[in-house]
Scaffold this motif. Structure first.
Motif, mmCIF file in Angstrom:
data_model
loop_
_atom_site.group_PDB
_atom_site.id
_atom_site.type_symbol
_atom_site.label_atom_id
_atom_site.label_comp_id
_atom_site.label_asym_id
_atom_site.label_seq_id
_atom_site.Cartn_x
_atom_site.Cartn_y
_atom_site.Cartn_z
ATOM 1 N N GLY A 59 0.818 -1.217 0.000
ATOM 2 C CA GLY A 59 0.000 0.000 0.000
ATOM 3 C C GLY A 59 0.846 1.258 0.000
ATOM 4 N N PHE A 60 1.923 1.232 0.793
ATOM 5 C CA PHE A 60 2.828 2.388 0.900
ATOM 6 C C PHE A 60 3.441 2.709 -0.464
ATOM 7 C CE2 PHE A 60 6.584 4.782 1.740
ATOM 8 C CZ PHE A 60 6.474 5.352 3.009
ATOM 9 N N VAL A 61 4.060 1.699 -1.056
ATOM 10 C CA VAL A 61 4.771 1.912 -2.317
ATOM 11 C C VAL A 61 3.798 2.178 -3.465
ATOM 12 C CG1 VAL A 61 6.283 0.825 -4.027
ATOM 13 C CG2 VAL A 61 6.738 0.529 -1.581
ATOM 14 N N GLY A 62 2.644 1.518 -3.439
ATOM 15 C CA GLY A 62 1.660 1.732 -4.494
ATOM 16 C C GLY A 62 1.172 3.166 -4.532
ATOM 17 N N PHE A 63 0.897 3.726 -3.355
ATOM 18 C CA PHE A 63 0.440 5.115 -3.306
ATOM 19 C C PHE A 63 1.555 6.059 -3.737
ATOM 20 C CE2 PHE A 63 -0.486 9.204 -1.385
ATOM 21 C CZ PHE A 63 -1.835 9.359 -1.630
ATOM 22 N N PHE A 64 2.769 5.755 -3.299
ATOM 23 C CA PHE A 64 3.916 6.586 -3.668
ATOM 24 C C PHE A 64 4.092 6.600 -5.188
ATOM 25 C CE2 PHE A 64 8.197 8.010 -4.219
ATOM 26 C CZ PHE A 64 8.510 8.775 -3.096
ATOM 27 N N LYS A 65 4.038 5.414 -5.782
ATOM 28 C CA LYS A 65 4.216 5.304 -7.226
ATOM 29 C C LYS A 65 3.134 6.066 -7.985
ATOM 30 C CE LYS A 65 4.168 1.910 -10.978
ATOM 31 N NZ LYS A 65 4.023 0.464 -11.324
#
Length: 439
Positions: A59-65
Protein backbone atom coordinates in the motif's frame (compact mmCIF):
# COMPACT_ATOMS: atom_id res chain seq x y z
CA UNK A 1 -20.66 -14.12 13.21
CA UNK A 2 -17.48 -16.18 13.40
CA UNK A 3 -15.30 -15.57 16.48
CA UNK A 4 -12.24 -14.86 14.34
CA UNK A 5 -14.17 -12.16 12.44
CA UNK A 6 -15.26 -10.59 15.74
CA UNK A 7 -11.65 -10.56 16.98
CA UNK A 8 -10.58 -8.98 13.69
CA UNK A 9 -13.26 -6.30 14.01
CA UNK A 10 -12.15 -5.54 17.56
CA UNK A 11 -8.55 -5.28 16.35
CA UNK A 12 -9.54 -2.81 13.64
CA UNK A 13 -11.52 -0.67 16.10
CA UNK A 14 -8.75 -0.74 18.73
CA UNK A 15 -6.11 0.18 16.16
CA UNK A 16 -8.23 3.04 14.83
CA UNK A 17 -8.74 4.42 18.32
CA UNK A 18 -5.02 4.09 19.04
CA UNK A 19 -4.25 5.81 15.74
CA UNK A 20 -6.27 8.87 16.75
CA UNK A 21 -4.91 9.03 20.30
CA UNK A 22 -1.25 8.69 19.35
CA UNK A 23 -1.47 11.14 16.44
CA UNK A 24 -3.11 13.70 18.72
CA UNK A 25 -0.31 13.15 21.23
CA UNK A 26 2.25 13.97 18.54
CA UNK A 27 3.75 10.50 18.11
CA UNK A 28 5.60 10.04 14.81
CA UNK A 29 3.17 9.00 12.05
CA UNK A 30 5.40 6.13 10.88
CA UNK A 31 5.58 4.64 14.36
CA UNK A 32 1.83 4.98 14.80
CA UNK A 33 0.94 3.50 11.40
CA UNK A 34 3.24 0.47 11.75
CA UNK A 35 2.18 -0.21 15.36
CA UNK A 36 -1.50 -0.09 14.42
CA UNK A 37 -0.83 -2.25 11.37
CA UNK A 38 0.76 -4.89 13.62
CA UNK A 39 -2.36 -4.93 15.82
CA UNK A 40 -4.60 -5.29 12.76
CA UNK A 41 -2.46 -8.09 11.33
CA UNK A 42 -2.25 -10.08 14.58
CA UNK A 43 -6.01 -9.94 15.13
CA UNK A 44 -7.06 -10.13 11.48
CA UNK A 45 -5.75 -13.51 10.43
CA UNK A 46 -2.71 -12.13 8.61
CA UNK A 47 0.81 -13.49 8.96
CA UNK A 48 2.71 -10.62 10.63
CA UNK A 49 5.66 -10.69 8.25
CA UNK A 50 3.40 -10.83 5.18
CA UNK A 51 1.20 -8.12 6.65
CA UNK A 52 4.11 -5.70 6.93
CA UNK A 53 6.20 -6.83 3.96
CA UNK A 54 3.43 -7.38 1.42
CA UNK A 55 0.28 -5.57 2.54
CA UNK A 56 1.68 -2.56 4.38
CA UNK A 57 4.60 -1.90 2.06
CA UNK A 58 2.44 -2.74 -0.96
CA UNK A 59 0.00 0.00 0.00
CA UNK A 60 2.83 2.39 0.90
CA UNK A 61 4.77 1.91 -2.32
CA UNK A 62 1.66 1.73 -4.49
CA UNK A 63 0.44 5.12 -3.31
CA UNK A 64 3.92 6.59 -3.67
CA UNK A 65 4.22 5.30 -7.23
CA UNK A 66 0.78 6.57 -8.24
CA UNK A 67 0.94 10.00 -6.64
CA UNK A 68 4.54 11.13 -6.12
CA UNK A 69 4.68 13.21 -9.30
CA UNK A 70 1.48 14.97 -8.26
CA UNK A 71 2.95 15.84 -4.86
CA UNK A 72 6.28 16.82 -6.46
CA UNK A 73 4.92 19.13 -9.15
CA UNK A 74 2.46 20.70 -6.72
CA UNK A 75 5.27 21.40 -4.27
CA UNK A 76 7.44 22.85 -7.04
CA UNK A 77 4.62 25.19 -8.05
CA UNK A 78 4.14 26.23 -4.44
CA UNK A 79 7.85 26.89 -4.05
CA UNK A 80 7.90 28.96 -7.25
CA UNK A 81 5.03 31.12 -6.02
CA UNK A 82 6.69 31.43 -2.62
CA UNK A 83 10.13 32.62 -3.76
CA UNK A 84 8.71 35.05 -6.36
CA UNK A 85 6.07 36.53 -4.02
CA UNK A 86 3.55 35.54 -6.67
CA UNK A 87 1.07 34.07 -4.18
CA UNK A 88 1.25 37.21 -2.04
CA UNK A 89 0.66 39.43 -5.07
CA UNK A 90 -2.50 37.50 -6.01
CA UNK A 91 -3.81 37.71 -2.44
CA UNK A 92 -3.04 41.42 -2.22
CA UNK A 93 -4.78 42.09 -5.52
CA UNK A 94 -7.94 40.27 -4.40
CA UNK A 95 -8.01 42.06 -1.04
CA UNK A 96 -7.52 45.44 -2.73
CA UNK A 97 -10.28 44.73 -5.28
CA UNK A 98 -12.83 43.83 -2.64
CA UNK A 99 -12.04 46.88 -0.50
CA UNK A 100 -12.64 47.56 3.21
CA UNK A 101 -16.34 46.63 3.20
CA UNK A 102 -15.60 43.06 2.08
CA UNK A 103 -12.20 42.73 3.73
CA UNK A 104 -13.21 39.78 5.90
CA UNK A 105 -14.38 37.68 2.95
CA UNK A 106 -11.43 38.65 0.77
CA UNK A 107 -9.03 36.57 2.90
CA UNK A 108 -10.66 33.15 2.37
CA UNK A 109 -11.34 34.09 -1.25
CA UNK A 110 -7.66 34.87 -1.80
CA UNK A 111 -6.63 31.59 -0.16
CA UNK A 112 -9.21 29.67 -2.16
CA UNK A 113 -8.27 31.08 -5.54
CA UNK A 114 -4.58 30.39 -4.94
CA UNK A 115 -5.33 26.84 -3.72
CA UNK A 116 -7.71 26.11 -6.60
CA UNK A 117 -4.91 26.93 -9.02
CA UNK A 118 -2.73 24.16 -7.59
CA UNK A 119 -0.65 25.88 -4.91
CA UNK A 120 -0.43 23.82 -1.71
CA UNK A 121 -2.59 24.88 1.22
CA UNK A 122 0.51 25.47 3.35
CA UNK A 123 2.07 27.87 0.84
CA UNK A 124 -1.25 29.66 0.34
CA UNK A 125 -1.70 30.14 4.09
CA UNK A 126 1.82 31.41 4.64
CA UNK A 127 1.49 33.78 1.68
CA UNK A 128 -1.84 35.26 2.74
CA UNK A 129 -1.15 35.50 6.49
CA UNK A 130 0.82 38.80 6.38
CA UNK A 131 -1.95 40.35 4.29
CA UNK A 132 -4.62 39.00 6.64
CA UNK A 133 -2.72 40.51 9.54
CA UNK A 134 -2.87 43.95 7.90
CA UNK A 135 -6.56 43.56 7.01
CA UNK A 136 -7.59 42.46 10.49
CA UNK A 137 -5.60 45.28 12.09
CA UNK A 138 -7.11 47.97 9.86
CA UNK A 139 -10.65 46.67 10.34
CA UNK A 140 -10.07 46.01 14.06
CA UNK A 141 -11.17 42.38 13.78
CA UNK A 142 -10.10 40.09 16.66
CA UNK A 143 -6.79 38.51 15.70
CA UNK A 144 -7.79 35.04 16.94
CA UNK A 145 -10.07 34.59 13.92
CA UNK A 146 -7.26 34.79 11.34
CA UNK A 147 -6.56 31.01 11.45
CA UNK A 148 -10.23 30.31 10.72
CA UNK A 149 -10.26 32.67 7.73
CA UNK A 150 -7.09 31.08 6.32
CA UNK A 151 -8.07 27.43 6.85
CA UNK A 152 -11.60 27.98 5.54
CA UNK A 153 -10.25 29.43 2.31
CA UNK A 154 -7.54 26.82 1.79
CA UNK A 155 -8.94 23.51 2.96
CA UNK A 156 -12.64 23.42 2.11
CA UNK A 157 -14.49 24.61 -0.99
CA UNK A 158 -11.49 25.32 -3.25
CA UNK A 159 -9.56 22.19 -2.32
CA UNK A 160 -12.35 19.84 -3.43
CA UNK A 161 -13.98 21.79 -6.28
CA UNK A 162 -14.13 20.17 -9.75
CA UNK A 163 -11.09 20.88 -11.89
CA UNK A 164 -8.72 21.67 -9.03
CA UNK A 165 -5.24 20.13 -9.47
CA UNK A 166 -5.12 19.25 -5.78
CA UNK A 167 -4.31 15.77 -4.51
CA UNK A 168 -7.82 15.58 -3.01
CA UNK A 169 -9.18 15.63 -6.56
CA UNK A 170 -6.44 13.48 -8.06
CA UNK A 171 -6.68 10.49 -5.71
CA UNK A 172 -10.34 9.64 -6.50
CA UNK A 173 -9.63 10.20 -10.19
CA UNK A 174 -6.78 7.67 -10.13
CA UNK A 175 -8.80 5.11 -8.15
CA UNK A 176 -12.03 5.42 -10.15
CA UNK A 177 -10.78 6.22 -13.64
CA UNK A 178 -12.54 9.59 -13.67
CA UNK A 179 -11.18 13.01 -14.59
CA UNK A 180 -10.69 16.13 -12.47
CA UNK A 181 -14.02 17.61 -13.63
CA UNK A 182 -16.02 14.57 -12.52
CA UNK A 183 -19.47 15.58 -11.27
CA UNK A 184 -18.80 19.17 -12.29
CA UNK A 185 -22.26 20.77 -12.00
CA UNK A 186 -23.28 19.19 -8.69
CA UNK A 187 -19.71 19.60 -7.44
CA UNK A 188 -19.57 23.33 -8.18
CA UNK A 189 -22.99 23.86 -6.59
CA UNK A 190 -21.89 22.01 -3.44
CA UNK A 191 -18.60 23.95 -3.29
CA UNK A 192 -20.47 27.25 -3.74
CA UNK A 193 -22.82 26.25 -0.92
CA UNK A 194 -19.82 25.62 1.37
CA UNK A 195 -18.32 29.01 0.45
CA UNK A 196 -21.57 30.94 1.03
CA UNK A 197 -22.56 29.20 4.27
CA UNK A 198 -19.03 29.47 5.68
CA UNK A 199 -18.77 33.14 4.74
CA UNK A 200 -22.04 33.90 6.55
CA UNK A 201 -20.83 32.10 9.68
CA UNK A 202 -17.45 33.87 9.51
CA UNK A 203 -19.01 37.33 9.20
CA UNK A 204 -21.58 36.75 11.95
CA UNK A 205 -19.06 35.27 14.38
CA UNK A 206 -16.48 38.04 13.93
CA UNK A 207 -19.08 40.83 14.13
CA UNK A 208 -20.61 39.28 17.26
CA UNK A 209 -17.18 39.24 18.92
CA UNK A 210 -16.63 42.90 18.02
CA UNK A 211 -20.01 43.86 19.50
CA UNK A 212 -18.96 42.09 22.69
CA UNK A 213 -15.91 44.32 22.91
CA UNK A 214 -13.18 42.22 21.29
CA UNK A 215 -10.58 44.16 19.30
CA UNK A 216 -7.43 43.45 17.35
CA UNK A 217 -4.50 42.99 19.71
CA UNK A 218 -1.12 42.58 18.04
CA UNK A 219 1.39 40.02 19.23
CA UNK A 220 5.09 40.84 19.72
CA UNK A 221 6.13 38.86 16.62
CA UNK A 222 3.70 40.64 14.26
CA UNK A 223 5.26 42.57 11.37
CA UNK A 224 3.04 45.04 9.52
CA UNK A 225 5.36 46.47 6.88
CA UNK A 226 6.53 44.32 4.01
CA UNK A 227 9.20 45.96 1.87
CA UNK A 228 9.32 43.16 -0.70
CA UNK A 229 8.64 44.01 -4.34
CA UNK A 230 5.53 42.25 -5.58
CA UNK A 231 4.78 41.36 -9.19
CA UNK A 232 1.48 42.33 -10.76
CA UNK A 233 -1.34 40.20 -9.38
CA UNK A 234 -2.77 39.75 -12.87
CA UNK A 235 0.60 38.56 -14.15
CA UNK A 236 0.96 36.15 -11.23
CA UNK A 237 -2.45 34.57 -11.81
CA UNK A 238 -1.66 33.61 -15.44
CA UNK A 239 0.20 30.36 -14.53
CA UNK A 240 -2.74 29.25 -12.37
CA UNK A 241 -5.17 29.80 -15.23
CA UNK A 242 -2.79 28.06 -17.64
CA UNK A 243 -2.55 25.04 -15.34
CA UNK A 244 -6.32 24.69 -14.91
CA UNK A 245 -6.90 24.95 -18.66
CA UNK A 246 -4.15 22.48 -19.59
CA UNK A 247 -5.37 19.74 -17.25
CA UNK A 248 -9.12 20.16 -17.84
CA UNK A 249 -9.72 21.12 -21.49
CA UNK A 250 -10.34 18.03 -23.59
CA UNK A 251 -9.67 17.48 -27.28
CA UNK A 252 -10.82 14.21 -28.75
CA UNK A 253 -11.78 12.94 -25.31
CA UNK A 254 -8.34 13.50 -23.77
CA UNK A 255 -6.99 16.42 -21.78
CA UNK A 256 -4.26 18.52 -23.35
CA UNK A 257 -1.66 17.18 -20.91
CA UNK A 258 -1.66 14.86 -17.86
CA UNK A 259 -2.22 16.44 -14.45
CA UNK A 260 1.41 16.25 -13.31
CA UNK A 261 2.78 17.70 -16.54
CA UNK A 262 0.20 20.50 -16.50
CA UNK A 263 1.16 21.56 -12.99
CA UNK A 264 4.85 21.40 -13.91
CA UNK A 265 4.25 23.62 -16.95
CA UNK A 266 2.44 26.04 -14.64
CA UNK A 267 5.50 26.08 -12.39
CA UNK A 268 7.76 26.82 -15.35
CA UNK A 269 5.44 29.66 -16.33
CA UNK A 270 5.77 31.12 -12.82
CA UNK A 271 9.57 31.13 -13.06
CA UNK A 272 9.55 32.65 -16.57
CA UNK A 273 6.99 35.37 -15.84
CA UNK A 274 8.05 36.24 -12.29
CA UNK A 275 11.77 35.44 -12.38
CA UNK A 276 12.96 38.94 -11.58
CA UNK A 277 10.92 39.00 -8.36
CA UNK A 278 12.67 36.00 -6.80
CA UNK A 279 14.13 36.69 -3.38
CA UNK A 280 17.00 34.49 -4.54
CA UNK A 281 17.92 33.13 -7.94
CA UNK A 282 19.09 29.70 -6.78
CA UNK A 283 16.74 27.74 -9.00
CA UNK A 284 18.41 24.38 -8.41
CA UNK A 285 18.51 24.98 -4.64
CA UNK A 286 14.80 25.87 -4.56
CA UNK A 287 14.02 22.84 -6.72
CA UNK A 288 15.95 20.65 -4.28
CA UNK A 289 14.03 22.07 -1.34
CA UNK A 290 10.74 21.38 -3.11
CA UNK A 291 11.83 17.79 -3.77
CA UNK A 292 12.65 17.22 -0.11
CA UNK A 293 9.35 18.73 1.02
CA UNK A 294 7.36 16.60 -1.43
CA UNK A 295 9.04 13.38 -0.26
CA UNK A 296 8.24 14.13 3.37
CA UNK A 297 4.67 15.12 2.52
CA UNK A 298 3.79 12.07 0.44
CA UNK A 299 5.61 9.67 2.77
CA UNK A 300 3.44 10.83 5.68
CA UNK A 301 0.36 10.03 3.62
CA UNK A 302 1.82 6.72 2.42
CA UNK A 303 2.34 5.66 6.03
CA UNK A 304 -1.39 5.90 6.67
CA UNK A 305 -2.35 4.38 3.32
CA UNK A 306 -0.17 1.36 4.14
CA UNK A 307 -2.20 0.87 7.31
CA UNK A 308 -5.36 0.90 5.19
CA UNK A 309 -3.91 -1.80 2.95
CA UNK A 310 -3.42 -4.06 5.99
CA UNK A 311 -7.02 -3.42 7.08
CA UNK A 312 -8.18 -4.39 3.59
CA UNK A 313 -6.44 -7.77 3.92
CA UNK A 314 -8.18 -8.74 7.20
CA UNK A 315 -10.93 -11.33 7.39
CA UNK A 316 -13.27 -8.68 8.86
CA UNK A 317 -12.90 -6.20 6.02
CA UNK A 318 -15.68 -7.70 3.85
CA UNK A 319 -18.00 -7.39 6.86
CA UNK A 320 -17.10 -3.70 7.20
CA UNK A 321 -17.79 -3.11 3.51
CA UNK A 322 -21.13 -4.93 3.74
CA UNK A 323 -22.08 -2.75 6.71
CA UNK A 324 -21.20 0.42 4.79
CA UNK A 325 -23.15 -0.69 1.74
CA UNK A 326 -26.15 -1.61 3.89
CA UNK A 327 -26.60 1.89 5.31
CA UNK A 328 -30.22 2.89 4.54
CA UNK A 329 -30.90 5.41 1.81
CA UNK A 330 -28.75 6.38 -1.12
CA UNK A 331 -25.50 4.39 -1.50
CA UNK A 332 -23.76 7.76 -1.58
CA UNK A 333 -24.59 8.15 2.12
CA UNK A 334 -22.21 5.28 2.82
CA UNK A 335 -19.58 6.82 0.53
CA UNK A 336 -19.77 10.12 2.41
CA UNK A 337 -19.78 8.62 5.91
CA UNK A 338 -17.02 6.15 5.18
CA UNK A 339 -14.74 8.73 3.60
CA UNK A 340 -15.17 11.43 6.22
CA UNK A 341 -14.76 8.99 9.14
CA UNK A 342 -11.57 7.52 7.67
CA UNK A 343 -10.21 11.03 6.98
CA UNK A 344 -11.02 12.01 10.56
CA UNK A 345 -9.22 9.00 11.95
CA UNK A 346 -6.19 9.72 9.80
CA UNK A 347 -6.28 13.44 10.59
CA UNK A 348 -5.75 13.99 6.87
CA UNK A 349 -8.04 14.41 3.86
CA UNK A 350 -5.42 13.02 1.49
CA UNK A 351 -4.61 10.13 3.83
CA UNK A 352 -8.31 9.36 4.23
CA UNK A 353 -8.87 9.44 0.48
CA UNK A 354 -5.81 7.28 -0.06
CA UNK A 355 -7.52 4.59 2.01
CA UNK A 356 -11.19 5.19 1.12
CA UNK A 357 -10.92 5.59 -2.66
CA UNK A 358 -9.35 2.19 -3.44
CA UNK A 359 -11.23 0.38 -0.63
CA UNK A 360 -14.76 1.78 -0.93
CA UNK A 361 -14.76 2.94 -4.55
CA UNK A 362 -14.86 -0.50 -6.23
CA UNK A 363 -17.60 -1.72 -3.87
CA UNK A 364 -19.92 1.14 -4.79
CA UNK A 365 -19.03 0.93 -8.49
CA UNK A 366 -20.19 -2.69 -8.33
CA UNK A 367 -23.56 -1.45 -7.07
CA UNK A 368 -23.94 0.68 -10.18
CA UNK A 369 -23.25 4.04 -8.54
CA UNK A 370 -21.82 6.46 -11.16
CA UNK A 371 -18.06 6.88 -10.81
CA UNK A 372 -18.34 10.68 -11.12
CA UNK A 373 -20.76 10.81 -8.17
CA UNK A 374 -18.50 8.63 -6.01
CA UNK A 375 -15.49 10.78 -6.94
CA UNK A 376 -17.07 14.10 -6.04
CA UNK A 377 -18.83 12.93 -2.87
CA UNK A 378 -15.59 11.35 -1.64
CA UNK A 379 -13.61 14.51 -2.40
CA UNK A 380 -16.05 16.83 -0.63
CA UNK A 381 -16.59 14.48 2.32
CA UNK A 382 -12.85 14.20 2.92
CA UNK A 383 -12.77 17.90 3.83
CA UNK A 384 -14.90 17.56 6.97
CA UNK A 385 -13.58 15.44 9.85
CA UNK A 386 -10.04 15.72 8.51
CA UNK A 387 -9.84 19.15 10.19
CA UNK A 388 -10.13 17.91 13.77
CA UNK A 389 -7.63 19.41 16.25
CA UNK A 390 -4.91 16.84 15.50
CA UNK A 391 -4.78 17.65 11.77
CA UNK A 392 -1.22 18.67 10.87
CA UNK A 393 -2.28 21.60 8.70
CA UNK A 394 -4.60 22.97 11.40
CA UNK A 395 -1.85 22.73 14.02
CA UNK A 396 0.72 24.39 11.73
CA UNK A 397 -1.49 27.33 10.78
CA UNK A 398 -3.06 27.91 14.20
CA UNK A 399 -0.07 27.46 16.49
CA UNK A 400 2.95 27.81 14.22
CA UNK A 401 1.98 30.47 11.69
CA UNK A 402 -0.59 32.57 13.56
CA UNK A 403 0.70 31.99 17.11
CA UNK A 404 -2.81 31.41 18.42
CA UNK A 405 -3.93 28.68 20.81
CA UNK A 406 -6.50 26.04 19.96
CA UNK A 407 -8.53 27.32 22.89
CA UNK A 408 -8.88 30.77 21.34
CA UNK A 409 -8.98 29.91 17.64
CA UNK A 410 -10.30 26.41 17.09
CA UNK A 411 -13.98 27.09 17.83
CA UNK A 412 -14.57 28.97 14.57
CA UNK A 413 -12.15 26.69 12.70
CA UNK A 414 -14.36 23.76 13.73
CA UNK A 415 -17.51 25.39 12.36
CA UNK A 416 -15.90 26.47 9.09
CA UNK A 417 -13.73 23.44 8.29
CA UNK A 418 -15.66 20.57 9.90
CA UNK A 419 -19.35 21.42 10.22
CA UNK A 420 -19.75 23.42 7.00
CA UNK A 421 -18.00 20.86 4.73
CA UNK A 422 -19.99 18.09 6.44
CA UNK A 423 -23.20 19.92 5.52
CA UNK A 424 -21.75 20.47 2.05
CA UNK A 425 -21.25 16.71 1.68
CA UNK A 426 -24.93 16.20 2.58
CA UNK A 427 -25.84 18.69 -0.15
CA UNK A 428 -23.63 16.79 -2.60
CA UNK A 429 -25.28 13.46 -1.71
CA UNK A 430 -28.74 14.98 -2.24
CA UNK A 431 -27.78 16.58 -5.57
CA UNK A 432 -26.14 13.45 -6.97
CA UNK A 433 -29.09 11.32 -5.78
CA UNK A 434 -31.57 13.63 -7.51
CA UNK A 435 -29.53 14.44 -10.62
CA UNK A 436 -27.09 11.58 -11.18
CA UNK A 437 -26.87 12.14 -14.94
CA UNK A 438 -25.65 15.72 -14.82
CA UNK A 439 -22.10 16.14 -16.20
Amino acid sequence: MDVSVVISLIGILVSLGLLVILIMRGVNIYVVAILCSIIVALTGGINLYDGLKENYMGGFVGFFKSNFLIFLTGTIMGKAYEVTNGAKSIAKMIVDKFGPSMALISIPLACGIISYGGVSVFVASFAVFPIALEVFKQANYPRRFIPAALTFGCSTWAMVAPGAPQIHNAIPAAALGTDLMAGAINGFVSSAFILILGSIILIKTVNKARLEGENFVAKPMDVFHDNATYPSGWLAVIPLILTILLINIKIGGSTLVPLEFGVFLGSVAVIILLNKYQDNHKILFNLGEACKQSVVSISNTCAVVGFGAVVKATIAFPVVIDAMISIPGSPLVGVAIGTTVIAGICGSASGGLGIAAPLLGPAYLALGVPAAAIHRVMSISSAALDSLPHNGYIVTVTNGLCNESHKDAYGLIFWLTVVVPAIGSVVAVILFSMFPALP
